[in-house]
Design a protein around this motif. Structure first.
Motif, PDB file in Angstrom:
ATOM      1  N   TRP A 241       0.820  -1.209   0.000  1.00 51.15           N
ATOM      2  CA  TRP A 241       0.000   0.000   0.000  1.00 51.15           C
ATOM      3  C   TRP A 241       0.854   1.259   0.000  1.00 51.15           C
ATOM      4  N   LEU A 242       0.388   2.269  -0.741  1.00 49.47           N
ATOM      5  CA  LEU A 242       0.931   3.620  -0.663  1.00 49.47           C
ATOM      6  C   LEU A 242      -0.193   4.500  -0.151  1.00 49.47           C
ATOM      7  N   SER A 243       0.155   5.541   0.572  1.00 53.68           N
ATOM      8  CA  SER A 243      -0.871   6.475   1.043  1.00 53.68           C
ATOM      9  C   SER A 243      -0.311   7.879   1.041  1.00 53.68           C
ATOM     10  N   GLY A 244      -1.232   8.828   1.074  1.00 51.82           N
ATOM     11  CA  GLY A 244      -0.795  10.210   1.081  1.00 51.82           C
ATOM     12  C   GLY A 244      -1.944  11.186   1.095  1.00 51.82           C
ATOM     13  N   ARG A 245      -1.584  12.436   0.938  1.00 57.72           N
ATOM     14  CA  ARG A 245      -2.557  13.528   0.957  1.00 57.72           C
ATOM     15  C   ARG A 245      -3.209  13.642  -0.409  1.00 57.72           C
ATOM     16  N   PHE A 246      -4.544  13.704  -0.387  1.00 53.58           N
ATOM     17  CA  PHE A 246      -5.321  13.811  -1.617  1.00 53.58           C
ATOM     18  C   PHE A 246      -5.786  15.251  -1.798  1.00 53.58           C
ATOM     19  N   GLY A 247      -5.502  15.789  -2.961  1.00 54.46           N
ATOM     20  CA  GLY A 247      -5.998  17.114  -3.339  1.00 54.46           C
ATOM     21  C   GLY A 247      -7.007  16.954  -4.459  1.00 54.46           C
ATOM     22  N   ALA A 248      -8.245  17.296  -4.176  1.00 53.88           N
ATOM     23  CA  ALA A 248      -9.313  17.122  -5.164  1.00 53.88           C
ATOM     24  C   ALA A 248      -9.123  18.049  -6.355  1.00 53.88           C
ATOM     25  N   GLY A 249      -9.411  17.517  -7.533  1.00 53.10           N
ATOM     26  CA  GLY A 249      -9.387  18.294  -8.761  1.00 53.10           C
ATOM     27  C   GLY A 249     -10.806  18.630  -9.192  1.00 53.10           C
ATOM     28  N   PRO A 250     -10.953  19.320 -10.313  1.00 52.94           N
ATOM     29  CA  PRO A 250     -12.268  19.763 -10.773  1.00 52.94           C
ATOM     30  C   PRO A 250     -13.246  18.618 -11.061  1.00 52.94           C
ATOM     31  N   ALA A 251     -12.761  17.433 -11.399  1.00 52.90           N
ATOM     32  CA  ALA A 251     -13.649  16.317 -11.732  1.00 52.90           C
ATOM     33  C   ALA A 251     -14.000  15.442 -10.523  1.00 52.90           C
ATOM     34  N   TYR A 252     -13.521  15.794  -9.325  1.00 53.43           N
ATOM     35  CA  TYR A 252     -13.769  14.962  -8.151  1.00 53.43           C
ATOM     36  C   TYR A 252     -15.242  14.927  -7.748  1.00 53.43           C
ATOM     37  N   ALA A 253     -15.925  16.031  -7.855  1.00 52.48           N
ATOM     38  CA  ALA A 253     -17.329  16.083  -7.437  1.00 52.48           C
ATOM     39  C   ALA A 253     -18.170  15.014  -8.132  1.00 52.48           C
ATOM     40  N   ALA A 254     -17.821  14.678  -9.359  1.00 47.94           N
ATOM     41  CA  ALA A 254     -18.589  13.697 -10.121  1.00 47.94           C
ATOM     42  C   ALA A 254     -18.402  12.262  -9.616  1.00 47.94           C
ATOM     43  N   VAL A 255     -17.347  11.995  -8.846  1.00 46.71           N
ATOM     44  CA  VAL A 255     -17.085  10.632  -8.367  1.00 46.71           C
ATOM     45  C   VAL A 255     -17.019  10.524  -6.849  1.00 46.71           C
ATOM     46  N   GLU A 256     -17.102  11.627  -6.149  1.00 46.08           N
ATOM     47  CA  GLU A 256     -16.962  11.626  -4.691  1.00 46.08           C
ATOM     48  C   GLU A 256     -17.943  10.669  -4.016  1.00 46.08           C
ATOM     49  N   ALA A 257     -19.191  10.665  -4.434  1.00 51.59           N
ATOM     50  CA  ALA A 257     -20.202   9.796  -3.817  1.00 51.59           C
ATOM     51  C   ALA A 257     -19.870   8.316  -4.008  1.00 51.59           C
ATOM     52  N   PHE A 258     -19.232   7.962  -5.117  1.00 52.36           N
ATOM     53  CA  PHE A 258     -18.857   6.569  -5.356  1.00 52.36           C
ATOM     54  C   PHE A 258     -17.775   6.128  -4.373  1.00 52.36           C
ATOM     55  N   PHE A 259     -16.811   6.997  -4.108  1.00 56.23           N
ATOM     56  CA  PHE A 259     -15.767   6.669  -3.135  1.00 56.23           C
ATOM     57  C   PHE A 259     -16.348   6.567  -1.725  1.00 56.23           C
ATOM     58  N   ALA A 260     -17.278   7.446  -1.381  1.00 58.30           N
ATOM     59  CA  ALA A 260     -17.912   7.391  -0.059  1.00 58.30           C
ATOM     60  C   ALA A 260     -18.686   6.088   0.109  1.00 58.30           C
ATOM     61  N   ARG A 261     -19.438   5.694  -0.897  1.00 60.60           N
ATOM     62  CA  ARG A 261     -20.218   4.451  -0.829  1.00 60.60           C
ATOM     63  C   ARG A 261     -19.303   3.234  -0.736  1.00 60.60           C
ATOM     64  N   GLU A 262     -18.235   3.231  -1.503  1.00 59.83           N
ATOM     65  CA  GLU A 262     -17.293   2.113  -1.478  1.00 59.83           C
ATOM     66  C   GLU A 262     -16.713   1.937  -0.080  1.00 59.83           C
ATOM     67  N   LEU A 263     -16.316   3.022   0.572  1.00 55.61           N
ATOM     68  CA  LEU A 263     -15.753   2.918   1.921  1.00 55.61           C
ATOM     69  C   LEU A 263     -16.804   2.483   2.932  1.00 55.61           C
ATOM     70  N   GLU A 264     -18.014   2.980   2.785  1.00 50.11           N
ATOM     71  CA  GLU A 264     -19.110   2.584   3.672  1.00 50.11           C
ATOM     72  C   GLU A 264     -19.321   1.061   3.605  1.00 50.11           C
ATOM     73  N   LEU A 265     -19.370   0.531   2.391  1.00 48.90           N
ATOM     74  CA  LEU A 265     -19.547  -0.908   2.211  1.00 48.90           C
ATOM     75  C   LEU A 265     -18.332  -1.691   2.704  1.00 48.90           C
ATOM     76  N   LEU A 266     -17.138  -1.180   2.480  1.00 47.33           N
ATOM     77  CA  LEU A 266     -15.928  -1.854   2.941  1.00 47.33           C
ATOM     78  C   LEU A 266     -15.938  -1.973   4.461  1.00 47.33           C
ATOM     79  N   GLU A 267     -16.241  -0.884   5.150  1.00 50.11           N
ATOM     80  CA  GLU A 267     -16.269  -0.910   6.612  1.00 50.11           C
ATOM     81  C   GLU A 267     -17.337  -1.864   7.131  1.00 50.11           C
ATOM     82  N   ALA A 268     -18.501  -1.880   6.491  1.00 43.84           N
ATOM     83  CA  ALA A 268     -19.567  -2.807   6.884  1.00 43.84           C
ATOM     84  C   ALA A 268     -19.123  -4.250   6.664  1.00 43.84           C
ATOM     85  N   ASN A 269     -18.452  -4.507   5.558  1.00 47.81           N
ATOM     86  CA  ASN A 269     -17.997  -5.861   5.255  1.00 47.81           C
ATOM     87  C   ASN A 269     -16.960  -6.344   6.254  1.00 47.81           C
TER      88      ASN A 269
END
Length: 115
Positions: free
Chosen positions: A31-59
């Motif tokens: 794994w690599l990790s770091g600071r994420f800086g959102a770009g102009p196209a992030y708003a279009a995919v932000e909800a998908f990342f939130a849902r993925e993490l929600e499901l991952l934590e539940a799993n």
């Protein structure tokens, strides 16, 4: 480690639109990790990342097969919408999580094996 300070980009499919940049500050193989800086196209995919993490934590708490299938569907949607680009170019496969201003990921120059 050799990855510290590298900037990885997250773009739309085929490199269109900047979703964001990750400045790597920790490498804990694979794994690599770091600071994420959102770009102009992030708003279009932000909800998908939130849902993925929600499901991952539940799993991780429940270990139910049906919730893993939901997570796989959610992550497949992310893979359809973004590309991960290393300093050397796009990677073939990746697993990427974004939460707020943090991102963590693993990647491969070859497709992941199923199973």
């Amino acid at each position: 480690m050799g990855f510290d300070g590298e900037i990885w980009r997250v773009t739309g499919p085929d490199g269109e639109g900047l979703v964001g940049e990750i400045v790597v500050d920790d490498a804990d193989f694979p794994w690599l990790s770091g600071r994420f800086g959102a770009g102009p196209a992030y708003a279009a995919v932000e909800a998908f990342f939130a849902r993925e993490l929600e499901l991952l934590e539940a799993n991780l708490e429940e270990e139910a097969d049906d919730t893993w299938q939901e997570w796989e569907k959610a992550y497949d949607e992310i893979r359809r919408r973004v590309t991960l680009v290393s300093p050397r170019g796009p990677v073939a496969e990746f697993l990427l999580h974004i939460q707020g201003d943090q991102a963590w990921f693993r990647w491969s120059d070859e497709p992941f094996e199923d199973g």
